[in-house]
Scaffold this motif. Structure first.
Motif, short mmCIF file in Angstrom:
data_model
loop_
_atom_site.label_atom_id
_atom_site.label_comp_id
_atom_site.label_asym_id
_atom_site.label_seq_id
_atom_site.Cartn_x
_atom_site.Cartn_y
_atom_site.Cartn_z
N GLY A 351 0.79 -1.22 0.00
CA GLY A 351 0.00 0.00 0.00
C GLY A 351 0.82 1.27 0.00
N ASP A 357 -1.12 2.60 -9.75
CA ASP A 357 -2.56 2.37 -9.55
C ASP A 357 -3.16 1.49 -10.65
OD1 ASP A 357 -4.96 3.02 -7.92
OD2 ASP A 357 -5.66 3.91 -9.81
N ARG A 360 -2.69 -2.04 -9.64
CA ARG A 360 -3.58 -2.32 -8.51
C ARG A 360 -5.01 -2.55 -9.00
NH1 ARG A 360 -5.05 -1.01 -3.02
NH2 ARG A 360 -7.15 -0.12 -2.97
N GLN A 361 -5.50 -1.68 -9.85
CA GLN A 361 -6.89 -1.78 -10.31
C GLN A 361 -7.12 -3.02 -11.17
OE1 GLN A 361 -9.17 0.03 -8.95
NE2 GLN A 361 -7.64 1.30 -7.91
N LEU A 364 -7.30 -5.99 -8.82
CA LEU A 364 -8.59 -6.05 -8.11
C LEU A 364 -9.69 -6.54 -9.03
CD1 LEU A 364 -8.42 -2.73 -6.04
CD2 LEU A 364 -8.16 -5.08 -5.19
N ILE A 383 -14.93 -7.20 -6.56
CA ILE A 383 -13.90 -6.16 -6.48
C ILE A 383 -13.85 -5.56 -5.08
CG2 ILE A 383 -13.21 -3.89 -7.32
CD1 ILE A 383 -14.20 -4.67 -10.07
N ALA A 384 -15.01 -5.30 -4.50
CA ALA A 384 -15.04 -4.73 -3.15
C ALA A 384 -14.42 -5.68 -2.14
CB ALA A 384 -16.48 -4.40 -2.75
N ARG A 387 -10.66 -5.64 -2.68
CA ARG A 387 -10.08 -4.39 -2.19
C ARG A 387 -9.93 -4.41 -0.68
NH1 ARG A 387 -13.54 -1.16 -4.18
NH2 ARG A 387 -12.40 -0.66 -6.09
N GLN A 388 -10.92 -4.95 0.01
CA GLN A 388 -10.85 -5.00 1.48
C GLN A 388 -9.68 -5.88 1.93
OE1 GLN A 388 -11.61 -7.71 3.77
NE2 GLN A 388 -11.11 -6.31 5.47
N LEU A 390 -6.94 -6.53 0.21
CA LEU A 390 -5.69 -5.86 -0.11
C LEU A 390 -5.41 -4.71 0.86
CD1 LEU A 390 -3.27 -5.64 -2.06
CD2 LEU A 390 -4.68 -4.17 -3.52
N ASP A 391 -6.42 -3.87 1.09
CA ASP A 391 -6.22 -2.69 1.93
C ASP A 391 -5.98 -3.05 3.41
OD1 ASP A 391 -6.56 -1.16 -0.30
OD2 ASP A 391 -8.61 -0.51 0.16
#
Length: 502
Positions: A351, A357, A360-361, A364, A383-384, A387-388, A390-391
Motif C-alpha cells: 500500500g 494504480d 492495482r486496479q 482487483l 472487487i469490493a 479491495r478490502q 488488499l487494503d
C-alpha cells in the motif's frame, strides 16, 4: 554384429534442454556408422536410452574413444564419467509424418496428437523438427477439434494433481502486455479469502518477464510436486514454475522453441494454457485477454475468436472458463523486467504511495472475478471484497507466508547501470509501443538478467515538456546498456508524442 561403444564424458556445455552429443570426426564409430553433424543418434547406458543431436569435433577436445555429452544429455542418460555408452541410429520418427501432413493442410487427428506429444516428451524430436511442428500449428492452421486433441494429449503426457476441494481456481493472462504481472497480487488475495489457487506459471516466452521469472526474484519457484502440494495445503496457494512439476512436459519443451521463433498461435496458446490448468487440478479458470494495437491480441474480433476457442476447449475438458477482455493500449505498472516488476508488486501489496494504480486496479478486477467464480463473493461484489483484503494487509501477509513456504522471501536485485531517456520535444503522449518497449527491455538483458529492464515514466495522455523523462533503462553490464540504448535511439515510436500546436 557388435554394438558400437564409446566412453561417456561430461562436457559441461549448457544447451538449454536440447540433448547434444559430441564425437571426433576421426572417431572409428563416427566413420563406421556414417554419422554426420546434426545427425540424430541413439545413446544407451544401462537401462536408459535417449536420442541426441550430434556435433562433430575437428580437434583434440575429445579422445577418439570418447563421446561428449551436453548437460541436458548427461542429465537424461545419467552415466558416470567414463561409463560405456552404446550408439546406434534411432528408429524412424513415425509421428513426424503427421506434422508434414499438417504443413500441407491435413488435420491433426487425436491419435496423431498423442503420438507427437509422446515423441516430443521422449526427446525424439530435434529442435528443427519441433520448430516445424510449431510453425505448422501457427497462423490459424488449427481448428477447435485439433486444439482439443492436442490439449488432451498434452494433459495425458504429464502428472495430474487433485485436491480435496470441489472448487479449485486459477487465472492466466494470454500475454503481450509488458508489466501485466497481476498473478502475484491475485494469488494472495484469493488465497486469503479461503479459495485454493495452485498457480503454476511459465517463464517468459516472447516477453521480458514471465510470472515465474518475477516471483523468482522474491522466492524460489522450482518446486517439485510434494513441495508444491505442501505449500498449497498450508497457505491456500502458490506461485511456482510449471516446468519444475512436469504437469505439461510437452508444453515446456515447445516453449523453448517458440521463444526464439517469437510464435504463439491461438491453437498452441489454448493447448498450453488449458493443459496446465487441468493438470494442476483446477476447476474454474479466469483468462485475461488484453487487447491493443501493439498487444498480442490486437482487435476485439481476435479476442472474441480466442474467447470462443478457450471456452469450447474448456467445456470439452470439463473446465469452467471465464474470459475478461481488458485494455492493452499501454504497459501496466512502472517496471518492465523481473526485479522491476517485483518492486511494483511489493509496492501494491504494501500500500505504498508510489504503487502503480493501474496495476492495482487490474489486479482487483481479476481477483474480484475469481472470487465471484469461486463463490466467495456475490455477483458484482468481488472487487469490493478483493479491495478490502488488499487494503487490510491480509493479502500482503498471505504473500509473505507463501514466499516463506516456498523457501524464503528475498529482496529483488538492483541493476548496476541505468540511463534515463528523455523527451526530445513537448507534447501529449498519444501512443506507446508494447512490442517495442518489451524488446527494449529484453535487449537490456531481461529476463535472463533479473535486474535488467526499463522503468516507464510516460503514460498515455500525459503532457510533456522537452527533457522530461520517458523511461529509464536498467542493465547489469555496460555493453547491455549500450545495446539497448542504441535500439531506443533508432526507434521513433516507442513513445509517440503529438507536438503541441504553436
Amino acid at each position: 554384429m557388435s554394438v558400437p561403444v564409446l566412453r561417456a564424458r561430461r562436457m559441461g556445455i549448457d544447451t538449454y534442454q536440447e540433448r547434444v552429443a559430441y564425437m571426433r570426426s576421426d572417431c572409428e564409430v563416427c566413420k563406421s556408422e556414417g554419422f554426420e553433424a546434426r545427425a540424430r543418434i541413439e545413446l544407451r547406458c544401462g537401462d536408459k536410452c535417449v536420442v541426441a543431436t550430434l556435433n562433430v569435433v575437428h580437434s583434440s577436445l575429445l579422445e577418439r574413444d570418447e563421446i561428449g555429452l551436453s548437460e541436458a544429455a548427461w542429465s537424461a542418460l545419467g552415466p558416470a564419467g567414463g561409463a560405456p555408452v552404446q550408439l546406434g541410429h534411432p528408429p524412424p520418427l513415425q509421428s513426424f509424418s503427421a506434422v508434414r501432413g499438417k504443413i500441407f493442410g491435413r488435420p491433426l487427428t487425436s491419435d496423431a496428437a498423442i503420438a507427437i506429444v509422446a515423441d516430443v516428451c521422449a526427446g525424439r524430436y530435434s529442435d528443427i523438427e519441433m520448430a516445424a511442428l510449431v510453425t505448422a500449428c501457427s497462423g490459424g492452421r488449427m481448428d477447435v477439434v485439433e486444439t482439443i486433441a492436442l490439449t488432451r494429449a498434452m494433459i495425458g503426457a504429464g502428472q495430474r494433481l487433485s485436491w480435496d476441494s470441489a472448487v479449485v481456481v486459477d487465472k492466466h493472462c494470454v500475454g503481450g502486455l509488458p508489466g501485466n504481472r497481476t498473478t502475484l497480487l491475485v494469488v494472495p488475495i484469493v488465497a486469503a479469502c479461503g479459495l485454493l489457487i495452485p498457480k503454476t506459471s511459465s517463464r517468459a516466452i516472447t516477453s521480458p518477464a514471465g510470472s515465474a521469472d518475477v516471483m523468482e526474484t522474491l522466492a524460489p519457484v522450482t518446486l517439485d510436486v510434494p513441495r508444491m502440494r505442501a505449500v498449497v495445503e498450508r497457505e491456500g496457494g502458490c506461485i511456482a514454475w510449471g516446468g519444475a512439476v512436469s504437469l505439461s512436459p510437452a508444453d515446456d519443451l515447445l516453449i523453448r522453441v517458440e521463444r526464439p521463433l517469437g510464435l504463439d498461435s491461438d491453437g498452441l496458446l489454448v493447448a498450453s494454457i488449458l493443459s496446465k490448468k487441468v493438470a494442476a487440478g483446477s476447476t474454474h479458470v479466469l483468462i485475461d485477454i488484453p487487447v491493443g494495437r501493439t498487444a498480442k491480441v490486437r482487435s476485439a474480433q481476435a479476442a472474441a475468436a480466442l474467447e470462443l476457442r478457450l471456452k469450447a476447449v474448456g467445456q470439452a475438458l470439463g473446465l469452467s472458463v471465464q474470459v475478461l477482455v481488458t485494455d492493452g493500449a499501454q504497459p501496466v505498472g512502472c517496471g518492465i523486467g523481473p526485479a522491476l516488476e517485483a518492486r511494483d508488486i511489493l509496492a501494491v501489496l504494501q500500500g505504498r504511495p508510489e504503487a502503480p494504480d493501474d496495476l492495482r486496479q487490474r489486479a482487483l478486477l481479476l481477483a474480484g472475478a475469481v472470487l465471484e467464480m469461486g463463490g466467495k463473493a456475490g455477483p458484482g461484489e468481488g472487487i469490493a471484497t478483493a479491495r478490502q483484503v488488499l487494503d487490510s494487509g491480509a493479502a500482503w501477509a498471505r504473500f509473505q507466508a507463501i514466499c516463506e513456504a516456498q523457501g524464503g522471501m528475498r529482496e529483488p536485485p538492483v541493476a548496476a547501470y541505468t540511463h534515463v531517456v528523455r523527451a526530445l520535444h513537448s507534447g501529449e503522449i498519444v501512443a506507446l509501443d508494447n512490442r517495442g518497449i518489451a524488446l527494449l527491455a529484453k535487449l537490456a538483458g531481461a529476463p535472463g538478467a533479473a535486474a535488467a529492464g526499463i522503468s516507464i515514466h510516460a503514460r498515455l495522455g500525459v503532457q510533456l515538456v522537452t527533457g522530461d523523462p520517458l523511461f529509464t533503462v536498467h542493465a547489469e553490464s555496460p555493453g547491455a546498456l549500450a545495446y539497448a540504448l542504441a535500439y531506443a535511439q533508432s526507434q521513433e515510436h516507442l513513445v509517440t508524442i503529438q507536438q503541441s500546436a504553436r
